[in-house]
Design a protein around this motif. Structure first.
Motif, mmCIF file in Angstrom:
data_model
loop_
_atom_site.group_PDB
_atom_site.id
_atom_site.type_symbol
_atom_site.label_atom_id
_atom_site.label_comp_id
_atom_site.label_asym_id
_atom_site.label_seq_id
_atom_site.Cartn_x
_atom_site.Cartn_y
_atom_site.Cartn_z
ATOM 1 N N ASP A 140 0.868 -1.182 0.000
ATOM 2 C CA ASP A 140 0.000 0.000 0.000
ATOM 3 C C ASP A 140 0.902 1.228 0.000
ATOM 4 N N GLU A 141 0.373 2.361 0.335
ATOM 5 C CA GLU A 141 1.158 3.593 0.193
ATOM 6 C C GLU A 141 2.492 3.568 0.917
ATOM 7 N N SER A 142 2.489 3.035 2.154
ATOM 8 C CA SER A 142 3.734 3.107 2.923
ATOM 9 C C SER A 142 4.310 1.748 3.335
ATOM 10 N N THR A 143 3.552 0.688 3.111
ATOM 11 C CA THR A 143 3.999 -0.629 3.590
ATOM 12 C C THR A 143 4.118 -1.630 2.442
ATOM 13 N N VAL A 144 5.146 -2.475 2.545
ATOM 14 C CA VAL A 144 5.290 -3.582 1.600
ATOM 15 C C VAL A 144 5.419 -4.870 2.407
ATOM 16 N N LYS A 145 4.555 -5.824 2.130
ATOM 17 C CA LYS A 145 4.680 -7.140 2.745
ATOM 18 C C LYS A 145 5.152 -8.098 1.663
ATOM 19 N N LEU A 146 6.264 -8.750 1.945
ATOM 20 C CA LEU A 146 6.876 -9.610 0.917
ATOM 21 C C LEU A 146 7.066 -11.010 1.481
ATOM 22 N N ARG A 147 6.706 -11.998 0.676
ATOM 23 C CA ARG A 147 6.831 -13.386 1.136
ATOM 24 C C ARG A 147 7.391 -14.243 0.009
ATOM 25 N N CYS A 148 8.446 -14.999 0.316
ATOM 26 C CA CYS A 148 9.011 -15.941 -0.656
ATOM 27 C C CYS A 148 8.923 -17.343 -0.057
ATOM 28 N N VAL A 149 8.494 -18.277 -0.847
ATOM 29 C CA VAL A 149 8.376 -19.656 -0.366
ATOM 30 C C VAL A 149 9.080 -20.592 -1.343
ATOM 31 N N HIS A 170 16.145 -1.933 1.102
ATOM 32 C CA HIS A 170 16.743 -0.760 1.764
ATOM 33 C C HIS A 170 17.189 0.268 0.719
ATOM 34 N N SER A 171 17.670 -0.214 -0.411
ATOM 35 C CA SER A 171 18.066 0.714 -1.487
ATOM 36 C C SER A 171 16.859 1.374 -2.151
ATOM 37 N N ILE A 172 15.700 0.690 -2.039
ATOM 38 C CA ILE A 172 14.481 1.261 -2.640
ATOM 39 C C ILE A 172 13.792 2.183 -1.604
ATOM 40 N N ASP A 173 14.512 2.505 -0.531
ATOM 41 C CA ASP A 173 14.041 3.442 0.502
ATOM 42 C C ASP A 173 12.988 2.857 1.443
ATOM 43 N N TYR A 174 13.083 1.594 1.734
ATOM 44 C CA TYR A 174 12.203 0.993 2.730
ATOM 45 C C TYR A 174 13.037 0.513 3.916
ATOM 46 N N PHE A 188 8.693 -10.688 5.150
ATOM 47 C CA PHE A 188 9.164 -9.348 5.512
ATOM 48 C C PHE A 188 8.006 -8.372 5.547
ATOM 49 N N GLU A 189 8.142 -7.384 6.434
ATOM 50 C CA GLU A 189 7.277 -6.210 6.326
ATOM 51 C C GLU A 189 8.194 -4.997 6.307
ATOM 52 N N PHE A 190 8.063 -4.191 5.294
ATOM 53 C CA PHE A 190 8.898 -2.994 5.164
ATOM 54 C C PHE A 190 8.028 -1.746 5.225
ATOM 55 N N LYS A 191 8.603 -0.679 5.786
ATOM 56 C CA LYS A 191 7.896 0.622 5.800
ATOM 57 C C LYS A 191 8.755 1.645 5.086
ATOM 58 N N ARG A 192 8.097 2.575 4.422
ATOM 59 C CA ARG A 192 8.814 3.635 3.714
ATOM 60 C C ARG A 192 9.558 4.555 4.667
#
Lengths: 192, 197
Positions: A140-149, A170-174, A188-192
């Motif tokens: 969404d606007e500020s959060t990315v949830k990423l999952r690899c299986v 981290h390089s994409i600013d999260y 993972f859960e990343f925030k902007r």
């Protein structure tokens, strides 16, 4: 296919200006329009035969192009797994660091070259890491949830890939908000 | 895009197959041909040749089937170096086995010329190697691989990999020159190499 059958022709309709563009492309390639059209149709069938949709083919080619620029190499997966396990025994921290830096390098490139870097990272993982059975990104606007299986990744390989993904994000600013890595699964859960 | 239409002439067998493809996707032939042409024009405008692009997709598919994966070259060398330092003979063995496994895939295939098929695929996989040359005559195979980026450990492991490949195809190394960044091998069919040896 008999030669006579293959040579039978058919008239096909297309928009006038599109045909003008195709004629121009044929001219640039120093080919007649009929030769160029024949080759184009054959290649479209080949892409279909390889099992790619138009979107997948475009995405995959972009990723391959980026990989050539970034210094990608095809390596035997079994050997990579063996090397990972061996090197991990004594050089775990160094390896994690190397994979993180490599992820950061990828991330920087992706950020510069792609309009949606997070989706581009997903395409990167899907197109090149076919040892992953699932790559899921919810954004969404500020959060990315990423999952690899993966059902085949070793514990060591999972941890290294996790570092790579973290470096790229981290390089994409999260920033990393939450992370969970266990054999064959990265969450993972990343925030902007 | 204007809707004014024009016609072009195309081979009936190809348009029939495109038409079938369109049907499977729920498109008309007109829509499908439009899509193909638009994509081609877009690719050409960005300097991408369609034939090369399709070949590239084919390489990716073959690599996947052959058990290869895309990895950063620098990471690959780092890992190789670390594993080689830690367990030299075991690491050499694992590379040799990888060569045997890969070559077996071709030897046991129904390909008319398994060696040629292997050579073609390996050439495609090694896009990162500036000089890659494998020549096969009736009785002999010559290999010449050169890259200034190969560390010593990687060069030695690559040689072990090639040895595994050549032995599986029934060749025995009779001459070699291996140094950091360069591999030159000559191999002959095993029976012949034994007679001479």
């Amino acid at each position: 296919m008999s030669e006579a059958k293959a040579k039978r022709k058919r008239l096909v309709y297309v928009p006038e200006d599109l045909l003008a563009d195709v004629t121009e492309a044929a001219r640039k390639n120093s080919e007649s329009l009929s030769m160029f059209v024949e080759e184009t149709l054959k290649q479209a069938l080949n892409v279909n035969h390889l099992g790619y949709s138009r979107e997948q083919a475009t995405e995959t080619l972009q990723v391959m192009h980026a990989h050539r620029i970034l210094g990608g190499a095809f390596v035997p997966l079994d050997v990579l797994n063996y090397l990972t396990t061996k090197a991990y025994e004594t050089e775990k921290e160094k390896l994690l660091d190397v994979w993180y830096e490599s992820g950061k390098w990828h991330g920087k490139y992706i950020k510069e070259k792609f309009e949606d870097p997070v989706q581009a990272l997903k395409s990167f993982l899907q197109a090149t890491r076919w040892d992953l059975s699932e790559v899921e990104v919810r954004q969404d606007e500020s959060t990315v949830k990423l999952r690899c299986v993966s059902t085949v990744l070793t514990t060591e390989a999972t941890e290294l890939l996790s570092k790579f993904v973290e470096g790229a994000m981290h390089s994409i600013d999260y920033k990393t908000e939450k992370s969970d890595t266990l054999k064959g699964m990265i969450v993972f859960e990343f925030k902007r | 895009m204007s809707e004014k239409r024009k016609t072009f002439v195309a081979r009936q067998d190809l348009t029939k197959r495109i038409s079938e493809m369109a049907k499977r996707r729920g498109y008309s032939l007109y829509d499908m041909v439009n899509e193909v042409f638009e994509l081609t024009v877009k690719a050409e405008d960005s300097g991408v040749n369609l034939r090369n692009a399709v070949e590239e997709l084919g390489v990716l598919k073959t690599a996947k089937e052959a058990g290869f994966i895309l990895c950063m070259e620098s990471l690959w060398y780092d890992m190789t170096e670390l594993a080689y330092k830690k367990a030299k003979s075991k690491t050499l063995k694992s590379w040799f086995n990888a060569g045997v496994w890969l070559a077996k895939r071709y030897v046991t295939s129904e390909n008319a010329d398994p060696f040629e098929a292997f050579k073609k695929d390996l050439e495609a996989f090694t896009w990162n190697t500036p000089e890659f040359n494998i020549e096969k005559t009736e009785k002999q195979v010559s290999v010449r691989i050169i890259s200034s980026r190969f560390p010593e450990s990687y060069t030695l492991l690559y040689e072990a990999f090639l040895k595994g490949v050549l032995e599986t195809f029934g060749y025995k190394t009779v001459d070699k020159e291996v140094e950091r960044g360069g591999i030159r091998l000559k191999a002959r069919k095993e029976a012949e190499a034994d007679e001479r040896g």
